[in-house]
Design a protein around this motif. Structure first.
Motif, PDB file in Angstrom:
ATOM      1  N   ASN A  66       2.103  -3.900 -27.674  1.00 26.83           N
ATOM      2  CA  ASN A  66       3.354  -3.755 -28.054  1.00 26.83           C
ATOM      3  C   ASN A  66       4.318  -5.068 -27.961  1.00 26.83           C
ATOM      4  O   ASN A  66       3.393  -6.279 -27.518  1.00 26.83           O
ATOM      5  N   PHE A  67       5.441  -5.309 -28.608  1.00 24.41           N
ATOM      6  CA  PHE A  67       6.023  -6.551 -28.494  1.00 24.41           C
ATOM      7  C   PHE A  67       6.165  -7.297 -27.181  1.00 24.41           C
ATOM      8  O   PHE A  67       6.053  -8.542 -27.192  1.00 24.41           O
ATOM      9  N   ASN A  68       6.432  -6.336 -26.014  1.00 24.12           N
ATOM     10  CA  ASN A  68       6.625  -7.015 -24.681  1.00 24.12           C
ATOM     11  C   ASN A  68       5.189  -7.437 -24.231  1.00 24.12           C
ATOM     12  O   ASN A  68       4.976  -8.723 -23.665  1.00 24.12           O
ATOM     13  N   HIS A  69       4.077  -6.853 -24.533  1.00 25.43           N
ATOM     14  CA  HIS A  69       2.789  -7.362 -24.347  1.00 25.43           C
ATOM     15  C   HIS A  69       2.550  -8.558 -24.628  1.00 25.43           C
ATOM     16  O   HIS A  69       2.185  -9.711 -24.375  1.00 25.43           O
ATOM     17  N   LEU A  70       2.783  -8.926 -26.252  1.00 25.55           N
ATOM     18  CA  LEU A  70       2.827 -10.157 -26.830  1.00 25.55           C
ATOM     19  C   LEU A  70       3.627 -11.211 -26.013  1.00 25.55           C
ATOM     20  O   LEU A  70       3.162 -12.290 -25.953  1.00 25.55           O
ATOM     21  N   GLN A  71       4.817 -10.955 -25.862  1.00 21.20           N
ATOM     22  CA  GLN A  71       5.869 -11.910 -25.252  1.00 21.20           C
ATOM     23  C   GLN A  71       5.175 -12.289 -23.753  1.00 21.20           C
ATOM     24  O   GLN A  71       4.941 -13.411 -23.551  1.00 21.20           O
ATOM     25  N   LEU A  72       4.582 -11.381 -23.055  1.00 19.66           N
ATOM     26  CA  LEU A  72       3.851 -11.837 -21.730  1.00 19.66           C
ATOM     27  C   LEU A  72       2.625 -12.558 -21.853  1.00 19.66           C
ATOM     28  O   LEU A  72       2.549 -13.611 -21.330  1.00 19.66           O
ATOM     29  N   LEU A  73       1.975 -12.346 -23.028  1.00 18.09           N
ATOM     30  CA  LEU A  73       0.668 -13.389 -23.410  1.00 18.09           C
ATOM     31  C   LEU A  73       1.157 -14.790 -24.126  1.00 18.09           C
ATOM     32  O   LEU A  73       0.622 -15.614 -23.445  1.00 18.09           O
ATOM     33  N   VAL A  74       2.282 -14.718 -24.577  1.00 17.51           N
ATOM     34  CA  VAL A  74       2.574 -16.161 -25.211  1.00 17.51           C
ATOM     35  C   VAL A  74       3.320 -16.809 -24.144  1.00 17.51           C
ATOM     36  O   VAL A  74       3.057 -18.260 -23.897  1.00 17.51           O
ATOM     37  N   TYR A  75       4.161 -16.353 -23.294  1.00 15.62           N
ATOM     38  CA  TYR A  75       4.899 -16.901 -22.122  1.00 15.62           C
ATOM     39  C   TYR A  75       4.174 -17.207 -21.241  1.00 15.62           C
ATOM     40  O   TYR A  75       4.606 -18.503 -20.574  1.00 15.62           O
ATOM     41  N   GLY A  82       0.698  -1.124  -0.046  1.00 16.41           N
ATOM     42  CA  GLY A  82       0.009   0.093  -0.204  1.00 16.41           C
ATOM     43  C   GLY A  82       0.834   1.223  -0.097  1.00 16.41           C
ATOM     44  O   GLY A  82       0.379   2.302   0.152  1.00 16.41           O
ATOM     45  N   THR A  83       1.996   1.183  -0.243  1.00 14.42           N
ATOM     46  CA  THR A  83       3.058   2.279  -0.335  1.00 14.42           C
ATOM     47  C   THR A  83       3.548   2.774  -1.719  1.00 14.42           C
ATOM     48  O   THR A  83       4.279   3.742  -1.652  1.00 14.42           O
ATOM     49  N   LEU A  84       3.139   2.192  -2.676  1.00 14.71           N
ATOM     50  CA  LEU A  84       3.404   2.520  -4.076  1.00 14.71           C
ATOM     51  C   LEU A  84       2.795   3.620  -4.576  1.00 14.71           C
ATOM     52  O   LEU A  84       1.638   3.763  -4.814  1.00 14.71           O
ATOM     53  N   GLU A  85       3.556   4.652  -4.746  1.00 17.26           N
ATOM     54  CA  GLU A  85       2.819   5.945  -5.383  1.00 17.26           C
ATOM     55  C   GLU A  85       2.882   6.015  -6.964  1.00 17.26           C
ATOM     56  O   GLU A  85       1.912   6.281  -7.461  1.00 17.26           O
ATOM     57  N   ARG A  86       4.154   5.604  -7.519  1.00 16.45           N
ATOM     58  CA  ARG A  86       4.383   5.786  -8.826  1.00 16.45           C
ATOM     59  C   ARG A  86       5.572   5.217  -9.350  1.00 16.45           C
ATOM     60  O   ARG A  86       6.564   4.715  -8.455  1.00 16.45           O
ATOM     61  N   THR A  87       5.582   4.579 -10.617  1.00 21.73           N
ATOM     62  CA  THR A  87       6.595   3.798 -11.186  1.00 21.73           C
ATOM     63  C   THR A  87       7.088   4.511 -12.489  1.00 21.73           C
ATOM     64  O   THR A  87       5.988   5.117 -13.280  1.00 21.73           O
ATOM     65  N   VAL A  88       8.281   4.411 -12.771  1.00 28.60           N
ATOM     66  CA  VAL A  88       8.952   5.162 -14.094  1.00 28.60           C
ATOM     67  C   VAL A  88       9.823   4.163 -14.612  1.00 28.60           C
ATOM     68  O   VAL A  88      10.778   3.654 -13.846  1.00 28.60           O
ATOM     69  N   SER A  89       9.621   3.896 -15.897  1.00 29.64           N
ATOM     70  CA  SER A  89      10.776   2.951 -16.415  1.00 29.64           C
ATOM     71  C   SER A  89      10.701   3.319 -17.861  1.00 29.64           C
ATOM     72  O   SER A  89      10.445   4.434 -18.464  1.00 29.64           O
ATOM     73  N   CYS A  90      11.117   2.211 -18.767  1.00 31.05           N
ATOM     74  CA  CYS A  90      11.502   2.403 -20.134  1.00 31.05           C
ATOM     75  C   CYS A  90      10.149   2.242 -21.124  1.00 31.05           C
ATOM     76  O   CYS A  90       9.192   1.539 -20.598  1.00 31.05           O
ATOM     77  N   LYS A  91      10.185   2.490 -22.302  1.00 32.19           N
ATOM     78  CA  LYS A  91       9.275   2.358 -23.286  1.00 32.19           C
ATOM     79  C   LYS A  91       8.693   0.842 -23.423  1.00 32.19           C
ATOM     80  O   LYS A  91       9.467   0.115 -23.132  1.00 32.19           O
ATOM     81  N   ASP A  92       7.522   0.589 -23.455  1.00 27.42           N
ATOM     82  CA  ASP A  92       6.758  -0.617 -23.355  1.00 27.42           C
ATOM     83  C   ASP A  92       7.159  -1.527 -22.280  1.00 27.42           C
ATOM     84  O   ASP A  92       7.181  -2.614 -22.401  1.00 27.42           O
ATOM     85  N   MET A  93       7.178  -0.949 -21.034  1.00 26.34           N
ATOM     86  CA  MET A  93       7.238  -1.671 -19.816  1.00 26.34           C
ATOM     87  C   MET A  93       6.060  -1.649 -19.217  1.00 26.34           C
ATOM     88  O   MET A  93       5.774  -2.172 -17.970  1.00 26.34           O
ATOM     89  N   LYS A  94       5.147  -1.200 -19.492  1.00 24.09           N
ATOM     90  CA  LYS A  94       3.831  -0.551 -18.842  1.00 24.09           C
ATOM     91  C   LYS A  94       3.085  -1.961 -18.297  1.00 24.09           C
ATOM     92  O   LYS A  94       2.659  -2.301 -17.327  1.00 24.09           O
ATOM     93  N   GLU A  95       3.138  -3.027 -19.263  1.00 24.06           N
ATOM     94  CA  GLU A  95       2.452  -4.299 -18.968  1.00 24.06           C
ATOM     95  C   GLU A  95       3.318  -4.931 -17.891  1.00 24.06           C
ATOM     96  O   GLU A  95       2.574  -5.726 -17.239  1.00 24.06           O
ATOM     97  N   PHE A  96       4.405  -4.815 -17.677  1.00 27.21           N
ATOM     98  CA  PHE A  96       5.198  -5.431 -16.650  1.00 27.21           C
ATOM     99  C   PHE A  96       4.734  -4.919 -15.217  1.00 27.21           C
ATOM    100  O   PHE A  96       4.541  -5.498 -14.420  1.00 27.21           O
ATOM    101  N   TYR A  97       4.473  -3.551 -15.337  1.00 27.04           N
ATOM    102  CA  TYR A  97       3.829  -2.849 -14.088  1.00 27.04           C
ATOM    103  C   TYR A  97       2.245  -2.777 -14.200  1.00 27.04           C
ATOM    104  O   TYR A  97       1.958  -1.651 -13.606  1.00 27.04           O
TER     105      TYR A  97
END
Length: 317
Positions: free
Chosen positions: A238-247, A79-94
């Protein structure tokens, strides 16, 4: 004060691990300091428990999966997460972060150095899991789209510069041919080697293995992740989203040292990792038996060369 603490922690690492190489003790020292640095957040994390933590990272994909993502997920659950910042196409990981920003268009591998805001931030012989939680990517992205008549098996290859040297950890065409021939009757093989335009790059230049056309001609039964991306472009972000779905629908993996190995270790099942001794710190700290299985409970089989990959496949697949 920081310099004094770092020197003191190095001394402690030297006393505790006298048989560890002197240069490797710096990794242990840094992880000690990362954990010690968390003391200043005890009140916020365990008593106040309001949203405050901003997790901001631009470093290597491998480190992000091993250390950053589980840390951010812990703060989400806490309950302490305010915000996350990362690289392009990483939203699906977060996926769990309600306020995520894709700020960076390139990765800077040095970003992990002197970054002490995460309890585990570098290689070590031990890890602190008190603010580290498994991220349920498999459960989150399980789907009915990428299901086949046979169980899926993903070969996650790579072919890029490693440690400023020519490629070391990769499957060449002869080994790929042997693997595909021995596995195609039992599994729906999915071959994955992302192109440079499909992922956010770092210092590791991606080279051309010239295997795509060969696989299409010699082994048309193999599905290429790049072809799946074109075929399902309207269904994925994006490609990361596809990888997550397939994996997420797969329980058998063959992956390479680095980010591909960490990623495949997130999805339970068995992951055969090709990682040749000599360069990677994972060998010195026995990390294929510690933090890699911890990512999802996956069974990790460390192959030190291509022939061992074939041996593990024959024994376990």
């Amino acid at each position: 004060m920081q310099k004094i603490l770092l020197k003191s922690l190095y001394l402690i690492a030297s006393i505790k691990y006298p048989k560890v190489r002197s240069d490797l003790r710096y990794f242990i020292r840094d992880n000690y300091y990362c954990r010690l640095n968390q003391v200043k957040y005890i009140f916020k994390d365990y008593f106040v428990k309001k949203k405050y933590k901003i997790v901001n990272y631009q470093g290597e994909f491998d480190q992000e999966l091993r250390y950053i993502l589980p840390f951010a997920y812990w703060h989400h659950v806490n309950g302490t997460l305010e915000r996350t910042v990362s690289c392009k196409d990483m939203k699906e990981f977060y996926f769990f972060s309600k306020n995520h920003e894709e700020r960076y268009t390139e990765r800077i591998w040095q970003a992990g150095y002197n970054y002490y805001e995460v309890p585990n931030m570098t290689h070590s012989n031990t890890f602190d899991y008190s603010k580290w939680l498994r991220v349920p990517l498999k459960k989150q992205y399980a789907n009915s789209i990428f299901l086949y008549d046979k169980p899926a098996l993903i070969i996650a290859n790579k072919y890029n510069i490693e440690w400023d040297k020519p490629p070391v950890n990769y499957l060449d065409l002869p080994i790929l041919g042997k693997l595909i021939t021995s596995l195609k009757d039992r599994y729906q093989i999915i071959y994955n080697r992302p192109l440079a335009k499909q992922i956010v790059g770092d210092n590791s230049e991606i080279l051309d293995l010239n295997e795509y056309a060969w696989i299409r001609e010699a082994h048309p039964e193999v599905l290429l992740m790049n072809d799946l991306y074109e075929r399902h472009s309207n269904e994925v972000n994006n490609f990361n989203h596809l990888q997550l779905l397939v994996y997420a629908n797969c329980n058998r993996f063959i992956s390479m040292h680095g980010g591909t190995a960490a990623f495949a270790s997130y999805f339970e099942g068995i992951n055969i990792i090709l990682s040749a001794p000599g360069n990677g710190m994972e060998h010195h700290f026995n990390e294929f038996e510690t933090i890699f299985p911890q990512l999802s409970g996956a069974k990790i089989l460390h192959a030190k060369n291509r022939e061992e990959v074939l041996q593990y496949v024959n024994l376990h697949y």
